[in-house]
Design an enzyme around this catalytic site. Structure first.
Site, PDB file in Angstrom:
ATOM      1  N   GLY A  95     -42.622  18.602  38.829  1.00  0.00           N
ATOM      2  CA  GLY A  95     -41.976  18.059  37.540  1.00  0.00           C
ATOM      3  C   GLY A  95     -40.573  18.632  37.333  1.00  0.00           C
ATOM      4  O   GLY A  95     -40.497  19.669  37.471  1.00  0.00           O
ATOM      5  N   ALA A 125     -26.132  27.701  41.214  1.00  0.00           N
ATOM      6  CA  ALA A 125     -25.800  28.903  41.297  1.00  0.00           C
ATOM      7  C   ALA A 125     -26.265  29.544  42.692  1.00  0.00           C
ATOM      8  O   ALA A 125     -25.490  30.201  43.248  1.00  0.00           O
ATOM      9  CB  ALA A 125     -26.882  29.731  40.120  1.00  0.00           C
ATOM     10  N   ARG A 136     -43.693  14.909  44.676  1.00  0.00           N
ATOM     11  CA  ARG A 136     -44.990  15.488  44.759  1.00  0.00           C
ATOM     12  C   ARG A 136     -45.207  14.983  46.220  1.00  0.00           C
ATOM     13  O   ARG A 136     -45.075  13.855  46.452  1.00  0.00           O
ATOM     14  CB  ARG A 136     -46.073  15.093  43.488  1.00  0.00           C
ATOM     15  N   ASP A 182     -45.948  26.026  39.422  1.00  0.00           N
ATOM     16  CA  ASP A 182     -46.786  26.791  40.124  1.00  0.00           C
ATOM     17  C   ASP A 182     -47.358  26.094  41.255  1.00  0.00           C
ATOM     18  O   ASP A 182     -47.681  26.725  42.541  1.00  0.00           O
ATOM     19  CB  ASP A 182     -48.103  27.241  39.285  1.00  0.00           C
ATOM     20  N   THR A 192     -39.664  24.819  35.180  1.00  0.00           N
ATOM     21  CA  THR A 192     -40.743  23.950  34.623  1.00  0.00           C
ATOM     22  C   THR A 192     -40.657  23.913  33.117  1.00  0.00           C
ATOM     23  O   THR A 192     -40.389  25.051  32.466  1.00  0.00           O
ATOM     24  CB  THR A 192     -42.225  24.064  35.008  1.00  0.00           C
ATOM     25  N   ASP A 234     -43.122  23.623  31.077  1.00  0.00           N
ATOM     26  CA  ASP A 234     -44.235  24.376  30.545  1.00  0.00           C
ATOM     27  C   ASP A 234     -44.383  25.915  30.130  1.00  0.00           C
ATOM     28  O   ASP A 234     -45.139  26.264  29.420  1.00  0.00           O
ATOM     29  CB  ASP A 234     -45.445  23.907  31.220  1.00  0.00           C
ATOM     30  N   ASP A 243     -45.379  28.126  32.047  1.00  0.00           N
ATOM     31  CA  ASP A 243     -46.793  28.427  32.247  1.00  0.00           C
ATOM     32  C   ASP A 243     -46.802  29.352  33.705  1.00  0.00           C
ATOM     33  O   ASP A 243     -47.651  29.636  34.387  1.00  0.00           O
ATOM     34  CB  ASP A 243     -47.528  27.301  32.474  1.00  0.00           C
ATOM     35  N   GLY A 274     -47.750  19.834  27.727  1.00  0.00           N
ATOM     36  CA  GLY A 274     -48.367  20.927  27.863  1.00  0.00           C
ATOM     37  C   GLY A 274     -49.988  20.917  27.960  1.00  0.00           C
ATOM     38  O   GLY A 274     -50.503  21.147  26.975  1.00  0.00           O
ATOM     39  N   ARG A 275     -50.119  20.375  29.271  1.00  0.00           N
ATOM     40  CA  ARG A 275     -51.480  20.200  29.595  1.00  0.00           C
ATOM     41  C   ARG A 275     -52.571  21.292  29.485  1.00  0.00           C
ATOM     42  O   ARG A 275     -53.620  21.228  29.088  1.00  0.00           O
ATOM     43  CB  ARG A 275     -51.523  19.333  31.018  1.00  0.00           C
ATOM     44  N   GLY A 280     -41.628  23.935  11.532  1.00  0.00           N
ATOM     45  CA  GLY A 280     -42.396  24.085  10.299  1.00  0.00           C
ATOM     46  C   GLY A 280     -43.682  22.977  10.087  1.00  0.00           C
ATOM     47  O   GLY A 280     -43.982  22.616   9.275  1.00  0.00           O
ATOM     48  N   ALA A 281     -44.554  23.263  11.177  1.00  0.00           N
ATOM     49  CA  ALA A 281     -45.613  22.198  11.210  1.00  0.00           C
ATOM     50  C   ALA A 281     -46.691  22.994  10.364  1.00  0.00           C
ATOM     51  O   ALA A 281     -46.827  24.135  10.268  1.00  0.00           O
ATOM     52  CB  ALA A 281     -46.319  22.088  12.538  1.00  0.00           C
ATOM     53  N   GLU A 282     -47.595  21.963   9.898  1.00  0.00           N
ATOM     54  CA  GLU A 282     -48.578  22.205   9.046  1.00  0.00           C
ATOM     55  C   GLU A 282     -49.871  22.983   9.756  1.00  0.00           C
ATOM     56  O   GLU A 282     -50.452  23.975   9.383  1.00  0.00           O
ATOM     57  CB  GLU A 282     -49.305  21.212   8.240  1.00  0.00           C
TER      58      GLU A 282
HETATM   59  P1  ADP Z   1     -45.242  22.041  40.157  1.00  0.00           P
HETATM   60  O1  ADP Z   1     -44.459  22.720  41.097  1.00  0.00           O
HETATM   61  O2  ADP Z   1     -44.474  21.340  39.011  1.00  0.00           O
HETATM   62  O3  ADP Z   1     -46.380  22.641  39.294  1.00  0.00           O
HETATM   63  P2  ADP Z   1     -46.966  20.320  41.572  1.00  0.00           P
HETATM   64  O4  ADP Z   1     -48.354  20.897  41.003  1.00  0.00           O
HETATM   65  O5  ADP Z   1     -47.021  18.827  41.806  1.00  0.00           O
HETATM   66  O6  ADP Z   1     -45.812  20.630  40.732  1.00  0.00           O
HETATM   67  O7  ADP Z   1     -46.592  20.771  42.934  1.00  0.00           O
HETATM   68  C1  ADP Z   1     -45.695  20.159  43.655  1.00  0.00           C
HETATM   69  C2  ADP Z   1     -45.951  20.093  45.136  1.00  0.00           C
HETATM   70  O8  ADP Z   1     -46.276  21.250  45.741  1.00  0.00           O
HETATM   71  C3  ADP Z   1     -47.043  19.173  45.406  1.00  0.00           C
HETATM   72  O9  ADP Z   1     -46.716  17.978  45.421  1.00  0.00           O
HETATM   73  C4  ADP Z   1     -47.342  19.767  47.002  1.00  0.00           C
HETATM   74  O10 ADP Z   1     -46.569  19.034  47.910  1.00  0.00           O
HETATM   75  C5  ADP Z   1     -47.055  21.166  47.022  1.00  0.00           C
HETATM   76  N1  ADP Z   1     -48.345  21.597  46.680  1.00  0.00           N
HETATM   77  C6  ADP Z   1     -48.919  22.106  45.712  1.00  0.00           C
HETATM   78  N2  ADP Z   1     -50.182  22.988  45.936  1.00  0.00           N
HETATM   79  C7  ADP Z   1     -50.095  23.007  47.391  1.00  0.00           C
HETATM   80  C8  ADP Z   1     -51.042  23.850  48.262  1.00  0.00           C
HETATM   81  N3  ADP Z   1     -52.273  24.382  47.814  1.00  0.00           N
HETATM   82  N4  ADP Z   1     -50.709  23.801  49.443  1.00  0.00           N
HETATM   83  C9  ADP Z   1     -49.548  23.120  49.847  1.00  0.00           C
HETATM   84  N5  ADP Z   1     -48.665  22.492  49.146  1.00  0.00           N
HETATM   85  C10 ADP Z   1     -49.099  22.269  47.940  1.00  0.00           C
END
Ligand code: ADP
Length: 328
Positions: free
Chosen positions: A15, A26, A76, A107, A130, A132, A134, A175-176, A190-192
């Protein structure tokens, strides 16, 4: 170690987030500073598999620090999850003489980097990008601050109409799996009430709180709902439920959606991106691999990918307490 790294590849993946361009900038400038070559890889791991590369010099990232999105594009890639896909990627890197890589993403991106780095003994350093927030091992990810400000600004506008019409607004934010944006934006705007995936407060609890607020004289309210929240799973159902069980309010739903990803990065995100970009190159030069650079308590740290992807998003209990008190 320093003379081992000669050509660094940089990509953005997963994302997109505001500040990714500032991070690329940088990285590129730090490479130029150390007289190392830098190669941009388009469309994340997709471009790696296709060999879609571009040489990047210090001037190729001019006027970039303020731009949202990522000029290298993001994608992706299903193919990168396969051995064959990663073999193609390695072949392209070898052919181009790229001997190390900096990946900017979330991640998933780090999971892919970890797999690839181990498989081919290839030095990779990650930068958390990202909205998120996270990622384990860094207090903030690049893009989070900008997204937070965008959400707060949007809720401020919604508040004007909520107040004018005595309406209750449910505002869905991104934020899933992580409620950071919802919680911080909820406090800042200031949300309720704030509904986050990490904490299921339950419908009845929510209704009770709304009834109490109404009795205390509130005529309009804003509830921030994280898209992954357990009772907010379908925000329109929650809206209907409230309308059926709480008389005297008109309930409206706003789903903020992709506007949260866009826009010029905030000052904080630009500085974080600049800091982490430079430190990612430094980490490669020190011979580090399979690590992410992050920021903890205002200090730059390196964290193994295996730690960063643990997905242990700790919710800020103190902020939950603040939200409860200030929304009374
Ligand atoms: P983000 O990095 O924002 O969490 P994604 O979860 O879509 O986004 O991961 C980005 C890309 O990383 C995926 O489209 C895929 O190509 C690669 N990726 C994710 N998990 C794996 C994995 N276990 N092994 C190899 N490539 C991965």
């Amino acid at each position: 170690m320093i003379d081992q790294i000669k050509k660094v590849g940089v990509l953005t993946s997963g994302g997109d987030a505001p500040g990714m361009n500032a991070a690329i900038r940088a990285v590129v400038r730090c490479c130029a500073y150390h007289n190392i070559e830098c190669v941009g890889i388009y469309r994340g791991y997709e471009g790696l598999i296709d060999g879609d590369f571009i040489p990047l010099g210090a001037r190729s990232v001019k006027n970039m620090i303020n731009r949202g999105g990522t000029f290298l594009k993001s994608a992706r890639s299903k193919e990168f999850k396969t051995k064959e896909g990663r073999a193609k990627a390695y072949k392209n890197l070898k052919k181009a003489g790229v001997d190390s890589m900096i990946v900017i993403g979330g991640d998933g991106t780090f999971r892919g980097a970890l797999e690839f780095g181990k498989e081919y003994q290839f030095p990779i350093v990650g930068i958390p990008g990202t909205i998120d927030n996270d990622i384990n091992g860094t207090d903030y990810t690049i893009g989070y601050d900008t997204a937070l400000n965008t959400v707060i600004e949007a809720i401020d506008k919604i508040r004007d109409t909520a107040h004018s019409h005595n309406r209750l607004f449910l505002v869905e934010v991104m934020g899933r799996d992580a409620g950071d944006i919802a919680l911080s934006a909820g406090v800042g705007a200031g949300a309720e009430a704030i509904l986050i995936p990490e904490q299921n407060i339950g419908r009845e609890h929510l209704m009770e709180s709304l009834r109490r607020s109404k009795q205390s004289g509130k005529s309009s309210s804003i509830i921030v709902v994280s898209e992954g929240d357990q009772i907010g799973k379908n925000i329109f159902n929650v809206a209907k439920y409230i309308e059926n069980n709480l008389k005297g309010y008109e309930v409206r739903v706003t789903v903020l959606g992709h506007i949260q990803r866009g826009g010029s990065p905030s000052g904080r995100d630009r500085i974080l991106a600049s800091r982490l970009g430079v430190n990612a190159v430094d980490a490669l030069l020190r011979g580090e691999k399979n690590v992410m650079v992050g920021q903890k308590l205002n200090k730059v740290v390196t964290v193994p990918f295996s730690e960063s992807i643990k997905g242990e998003n700790e919710i800020d209990m103190e902020l939950i307490r603040i939200a409860k008190i200030t929304s009374i």
